[in-house]
Design a protein around this motif. Structure first.
Motif, mmCIF file in Angstrom:
data_model
loop_
_atom_site.group_PDB
_atom_site.id
_atom_site.type_symbol
_atom_site.label_atom_id
_atom_site.label_comp_id
_atom_site.label_asym_id
_atom_site.label_seq_id
_atom_site.Cartn_x
_atom_site.Cartn_y
_atom_site.Cartn_z
ATOM 1 N N PRO A 1 -8.179 19.032 -30.768
ATOM 2 C CA PRO A 1 -7.422 17.878 -31.379
ATOM 3 C C PRO A 1 -6.892 17.983 -32.503
ATOM 4 O O PRO A 1 -7.609 18.240 -33.816
ATOM 5 N N LEU B 1 -5.272 16.012 -35.427
ATOM 6 C CA LEU B 1 -5.524 14.260 -35.844
ATOM 7 C C LEU B 1 -4.686 13.975 -37.139
ATOM 8 O O LEU B 1 -4.825 14.752 -38.056
ATOM 9 N N ILE C 1 -5.062 11.029 -39.450
ATOM 10 C CA ILE C 1 -5.961 9.684 -39.737
ATOM 11 C C ILE C 1 -5.429 9.090 -40.799
ATOM 12 O O ILE C 1 -5.350 9.525 -42.113
ATOM 13 N N ASP D 1 -11.848 5.089 -39.376
ATOM 14 C CA ASP D 1 -11.759 5.648 -37.957
ATOM 15 C C ASP D 1 -11.899 7.135 -37.734
ATOM 16 O O ASP D 1 -12.502 7.399 -36.680
ATOM 17 N N LEU E 1 -14.159 8.282 -34.375
ATOM 18 C CA LEU E 1 -13.088 8.983 -33.644
ATOM 19 C C LEU E 1 -13.528 10.490 -33.424
ATOM 20 O O LEU E 1 -13.547 11.060 -32.185
ATOM 21 N N LEU F 1 -14.624 12.375 -29.613
ATOM 22 C CA LEU F 1 -14.289 13.807 -29.392
ATOM 23 C C LEU F 1 -15.365 14.644 -29.039
ATOM 24 O O LEU F 1 -15.123 15.451 -28.060
ATOM 25 N N ILE G 1 -12.325 20.043 -34.380
ATOM 26 C CA ILE G 1 -11.242 19.181 -34.824
ATOM 27 C C ILE G 1 -10.533 19.520 -35.991
ATOM 28 O O ILE G 1 -11.153 20.012 -37.014
ATOM 29 N N VAL H 1 -8.270 18.060 -38.810
ATOM 30 C CA VAL H 1 -7.627 16.879 -39.556
ATOM 31 C C VAL H 1 -6.477 17.157 -40.408
ATOM 32 O O VAL H 1 -6.721 18.053 -41.293
ATOM 33 N N SER I 1 -2.371 16.367 -29.824
ATOM 34 C CA SER I 1 -2.708 15.064 -30.253
ATOM 35 C C SER I 1 -3.003 14.003 -29.195
ATOM 36 O O SER I 1 -3.419 13.006 -29.586
ATOM 37 N N ALA J 1 -5.989 11.844 -28.696
ATOM 38 C CA ALA J 1 -6.329 10.774 -29.647
ATOM 39 C C ALA J 1 -5.195 9.727 -29.921
ATOM 40 O O ALA J 1 -4.720 9.969 -31.030
ATOM 41 N N VAL K 1 -6.713 4.584 -31.318
ATOM 42 C CA VAL K 1 -7.245 4.782 -32.310
ATOM 43 C C VAL K 1 -7.478 3.413 -33.123
ATOM 44 O O VAL K 1 -8.104 2.931 -33.732
ATOM 45 N N VAL L 1 -10.655 7.501 -25.839
ATOM 46 C CA VAL L 1 -10.569 8.879 -26.505
ATOM 47 C C VAL L 1 -11.828 9.973 -25.857
ATOM 48 O O VAL L 1 -11.301 10.906 -25.652
#
Length: 215
Positions: free
Chosen positions: A22, A24, A26, A31, A35, A39, A47, A49, A187, A190, A195, A203
């Motif tokens: 994923p 993300l 944010i 969140d 989140l 996942l 993940i 970010v 993405s 999510a 979200v 999700v």
């Protein structure tokens, strides 16, 4: 300091965790943890970010500290200081859209696995000369998609790619069918609306569907 071989093995281990990483963006720190938990519960523990919002590093820090089973990384790394910031925040890997010389040099001096981005065979070959075997293919759909990656795999069989950019549930299977693609990034697992609404069940369900894409 870990060797390049060890760092690449650590990247490969992250990419092998699930068929989808994923990606993300944010916006609200609150969140981040729920989140990430959704996942992970859905089967997507790796993940990314992205460093596209002011709370990104704080989100990484929170996920690293509070979400059991998550392998959280930092994406959109563009300058050497991003590596240091990511490591301090608790990231276990870093991802870049490209591979500027300054980043290649900085990556040698930090104990953080790095997935650099490439868009051409020449870029992939240049990184291979530096010891990189795990690469990001970006922006995948705009530069030939799965067909291009399959072609690159012929003369460059040592390389593995996480394809990202324009990939969703509708076409991920095309990439995952390739021998040189351990996973894709996206993405769609999510969606912003879910979200914003705090619909973590949605999700988690999308994550489970993504896991099943490998077949």
């Amino acid at each position: 300091m870990s060797s390049m071989q060890d760092l690449q093995a650590r990247v490969a281990a992250v990419l092998a965790l699930a068929p989808v990483v994923p990606v993300l963006v944010i916006d609200e720190l609150k969140d981040a943890v729920p989140l990430a938990r959704a996942l992970v519960a859905g089967g997507l523990p790796a993940i990314e970010v992205t460093l596209r919002t002011p709370v990104a590093l704080d989100a990484v820090r929170a996920i690293a500290a509070e979400v059991e089973g998550a392998a959280v990384g930092v994406g959109s790394v563009r300058k050497p200081s991003d590596f240091t910031d990511a490591l301090k925040a608790g990231a276990t890997f870093a991802v870049s859209p490209g591979s500027a010389p300054g980043l290649i040099a900085a990556a040698r001096d930090i104990d953080l696995p790095w997935l650099p981005g490439v868009a051409t065979a020449s870029e992939a070959m240049a990184l291979f000369e530096h010891g990189y075997t795990q690469l990001k293919f970006f922006p995948a759909e705009s530069i030939g998609g799965a067909t291009a990656l399959k072609a690159i795999g012929g003369p460059l069989p040592e390389l593995r790619f996480c394809a990202t950019g324009g990939i969703g549930a509708h076409n991920a299977h095309e990439y995952l069918a390739l021998k040189n693609v351990p996973c894709v990034g996206g993405s769609w697992v999510a969606p912003a609306a879910a979200v914003k609404a705090g619909d973590w069940g949605k999700v988690e369900a999308l994550a489970r569907e993504a896991v099943a894409l490998r077949g």
